[in-house]
Design a protein around this motif. Sequence first.
Motif, PDB file in Angstrom:
ATOM      1  N   GLN B  77       1.154  19.725  12.942  1.00  0.00           N
ATOM      2  CA  GLN B  77       0.005  20.488  13.226  1.00  0.00           C
ATOM      3  C   GLN B  77      -1.062  19.570  13.530  1.00  0.00           C
ATOM      4  N   ASN B  78      -1.040  18.757  12.433  1.00  0.00           N
ATOM      5  CA  ASN B  78      -2.300  17.775  12.601  1.00  0.00           C
ATOM      6  C   ASN B  78      -2.470  16.856  13.583  1.00  0.00           C
ATOM      7  N   LEU B  81      -3.751  19.075  18.934  1.00  0.00           N
ATOM      8  CA  LEU B  81      -5.195  19.643  19.306  1.00  0.00           C
ATOM      9  C   LEU B  81      -4.818  20.988  19.198  1.00  0.00           C
ATOM     10  N   HIS B  82      -5.026  21.688  18.140  1.00  0.00           N
ATOM     11  CA  HIS B  82      -4.713  23.185  17.991  1.00  0.00           C
ATOM     12  C   HIS B  82      -6.007  24.147  17.970  1.00  0.00           C
ATOM     13  N   ASP B  83      -7.153  23.849  18.144  1.00  0.00           N
ATOM     14  CA  ASP B  83      -8.329  24.565  17.923  1.00  0.00           C
ATOM     15  C   ASP B  83      -8.518  24.656  19.415  1.00  0.00           C
ATOM     16  N   VAL B  84      -8.216  24.113  20.392  1.00  0.00           N
ATOM     17  CA  VAL B  84      -8.565  24.617  21.742  1.00  0.00           C
ATOM     18  C   VAL B  84      -7.167  24.758  22.623  1.00  0.00           C
ATOM     19  N   ASP B  85      -7.336  25.764  23.572  1.00  0.00           N
ATOM     20  CA  ASP B  85      -6.225  26.216  24.147  1.00  0.00           C
ATOM     21  C   ASP B  85      -5.878  25.052  25.167  1.00  0.00           C
ATOM     22  N   ALA B 417     -13.308  18.596  21.448  1.00  0.00           N
ATOM     23  CA  ALA B 417     -12.224  18.723  20.312  1.00  0.00           C
ATOM     24  C   ALA B 417     -11.676  17.221  20.186  1.00  0.00           C
ATOM     25  N   THR B 420     -14.246  15.136  18.352  1.00  0.00           N
ATOM     26  CA  THR B 420     -14.267  15.520  16.952  1.00  0.00           C
ATOM     27  C   THR B 420     -13.145  14.656  16.118  1.00  0.00           C
ATOM     28  N   ARG B 421     -12.063  14.733  17.123  1.00  0.00           N
ATOM     29  CA  ARG B 421     -10.681  14.101  16.498  1.00  0.00           C
ATOM     30  C   ARG B 421     -11.105  12.771  16.229  1.00  0.00           C
TER      31      ARG B 421
END
Lengths: 481, 438
Positions: B77-78, B81-85, B417, B420-421
């Motif tokens: 998961q890390n 990029l899972h916070d955006v579609d 995203a 941020t990453r």
Amino acid sequence: MAYTEEELKKELESKEYAYGFYTDIDSDTFPVGLNEDVVRAISQRKNEPAWMTEWRLEAYEAWCAMEEPDWANLNYPKPDFQAISYYSAPKTAPKYNSLDEVDPELLDTFKKLGIPIEEQKKLSGVAVDIVMDSVSVATTFKETLAEKGIIFCSISEAIKEYPDLVRKYIGTVVPRKDNYYAALNSAVFSDGSFCYIPKGVRCPMELSTYFRINQAGTGQFERTLVIADEGSYVSYLEGCTAPARDENQLHAAVVELVAMDHSEIKYSTVQNWFPGDAEGKGGVFNFVTKRGICHKSAKISWTQVETGSAVTWKYPSCILKGDDSIGEFYSIAVTNNHQQADTGTKMVHLGKRTKSTIISKGISAGTSQNSYRGLVKINSRADDARNFSQCDSLLMGNKCGAHTFPYIEVANKSAQIEHEATTSKIGEDQIFYCNQRGIETEKAIALIVNGFSKDVLNKLPMEFAVEAQKLLEISLEGSVG
Amino acid sequence: MDLQEKLVASYMAQTSATAEPSGLAKIRSAAIETFEQQGFPTKKMEEWKYTPLNKLVKTDYTVFPKKSKNLTLDEVQNYILHDVDTFKIVFVDGVYSSFLSETTHEGMDVCLLSAALSQAKYRKVIEKYFDTVADSEDSFTALNTAFGREGAFVHIPKKKRVEKPIQIIHFSTGVNQNLMLQPRNLIVVEAQSEVQIIERHQSLTDTPVLTNVVTEIFTHKGAQVDYYKIQNDHEEASLVDSTYIHQEKHSHAKVHTFSFGGQFIRNNLHFYHKDQAIQSTMKGITLVEGKQLVDHHTLVHHAHPNSESHQEYKGIYNGQSTGVFNGKIVVEQEAQKTNAFQQNNNILMSDKATINTKPQLEIFADDVRCSHGCTIGQLDETALFYLQTRGIPKKEARALLTYAFANNVLASVNIPAVKTRINALIAKKLGVNLGFNL
């Protein structure tokens, strides 16, 4: 009077290399080809001691095992080393004490070149060593210099008179196996200049060497060794010309500079070998190795104006070995017609607080190719080293090329390196402005080029600066696109 | 048997086991021949002068994964990029993982290269594009051409703006010793379309892995491609990443490369201009330590008038790391009115770190504006002192200044995203707990 471009073109086509004459002097020339016997014969002809012969033979052996480099951004037919004569001397070669003894025809040659050795010699205050077809023919002002303990003579003389000095330093800055042409030069060099400035002496005049290739089918291989002892100063000039010939001539020189603690050497070159005609026929191949070593707080400054030669391959370098030493490189390289130049410098920082400055101005016109290739290397122990490099290129016409290959290698965190390069052409608005003020286009170009090269021209000694400016104008005439 | 011989033998074995259309088979056999003749590059080659391959070539890599492992979402998961579609094309040890991926065929193709290579309906596209812009003389690229069967295939039709970014992620799980991966991506963006792509290679354990990836990107008239490469792999991982971009009129290709992890990274980034009025942008941040080596080789080939290229690479080198930068700009005689800018700034943080940089201009046109600048220096001591007088501890102050040094590159990142990453990665790499969302 205002030129139309056509008129200008016509005029320039008929314009020739001003130094392209040939002087008919009896020469003592070796048959073509190179082998061990030729190397021995050169050494013998020059009455060299055994160690020198040995030294040459070792270089020859190394050369045989080497291959001609082809990494440079140049394109030329490889010279046939067996088709060149490795020794050519004006027949009336013995040393002269005064100019009256010199073959008048030889003197005529020098007059044509504008070299001030006769009546002008006292006025100009420049000591000149003249090398024609690889043999030193005249050294002026020798006595004046000797009073100060300065040795300025041909290298073959130095090998005989000061063998200890020569033996101690020759090949220490440019080792025999350094590169292909340095090895060849070490094996067959026939003459060159030698200069030694004793401790604490400031050389009172500019020292100068003039080189000329006269004989056809010969190569010129001269060797220059300049040693500035502790705290001394010398300014050294070098100039060269060759007759216009259809075939390519080879010039492979080695220059070694040794700057001892706190000394300073200023080495200026105006290179104007025959560049070949407008079709790219003939011209000199100029493959030169120039390098200086700086000891503690010493300074070496290379200034060069490169306008001649069909092919130039030349990287005057500084090894900044001592702490606080300084290396400088100022260069203008002009290529026109079919000329090719691959030139630049190497600054190797070994000592602490060493500084180097590189200013390189490349001007390409016609169908020429002009490359800057430089290396700035900061060793891991060279703390607080500083380098500033600037290489600018000016393009005239769209058939030429300008290239830059700067290598920067840094292994010390306290180093400060700045490098910038730009490429541009002369602005139409700049020319328009000049035209509007009544300056012809041709003059305007000269003016702008002069301004572009100012940083470097300013570094040249007075006598050379005038000549260099003229040369720039001549080299670029007719290149207005 | 050395690695080169082994790879050639592996190729023979693989070819006899699989059947492919004759056109493709021809390309592959020519490629393996090139690789066999050239072998791996050596330091004697100008392009590899500062980048030693000895260690890589001595490792006994294999191209065939023997075992496979299923990954759960938690494990990876890390790295996604899972916070955006997003669309996702995920590979595990070189094999496609349908469980972790999200592909589409609706109105465009975001799928697998293997599918495109084997299905008849894609044949025309493959014939038109596959291996047409890649440098067939480059030995790593040739090696990939010979082996590359899997990777991402993205085909965006005309006048389509792809709403979601596409993630291409390669995981290696470590169940296979010394795996050599040869992913191959083919991205075709038709006229007036836009797409954003993020590419990442990640190993999950410290088993050595060598990834030799080749990406071919075609941007048609007026198309825009925004490409991000996040290189933050494990310290035993090595990456050779070659990207070749074909650009048509009015197209704009942007590539950001963030090199933080991995023991060996070599980036070859080539832009080829096929028409006028093209823009190419390449930016990068390199932040490395230990014995890492990061090598950026870029090439912009200006062949037509009125185009622009911008390059900005920032490098920060700690420990015994080595940086190599070679930016080549070629301006052909025809490419009048070209504007080409290149900037390479570096900071050496330690005594043992080395940087070798070579900005290179080859210019054959006269009416151009080309410049390159290159600096190597340190953080400003007075600025550092100033921050400390304001109560910011030295470590944080250094981190702030380092971040500020690299910040220019981040300003042009268009996916929040990703920004941020990257911010988080820089903070982690510098060992500080600062948000950097300034």
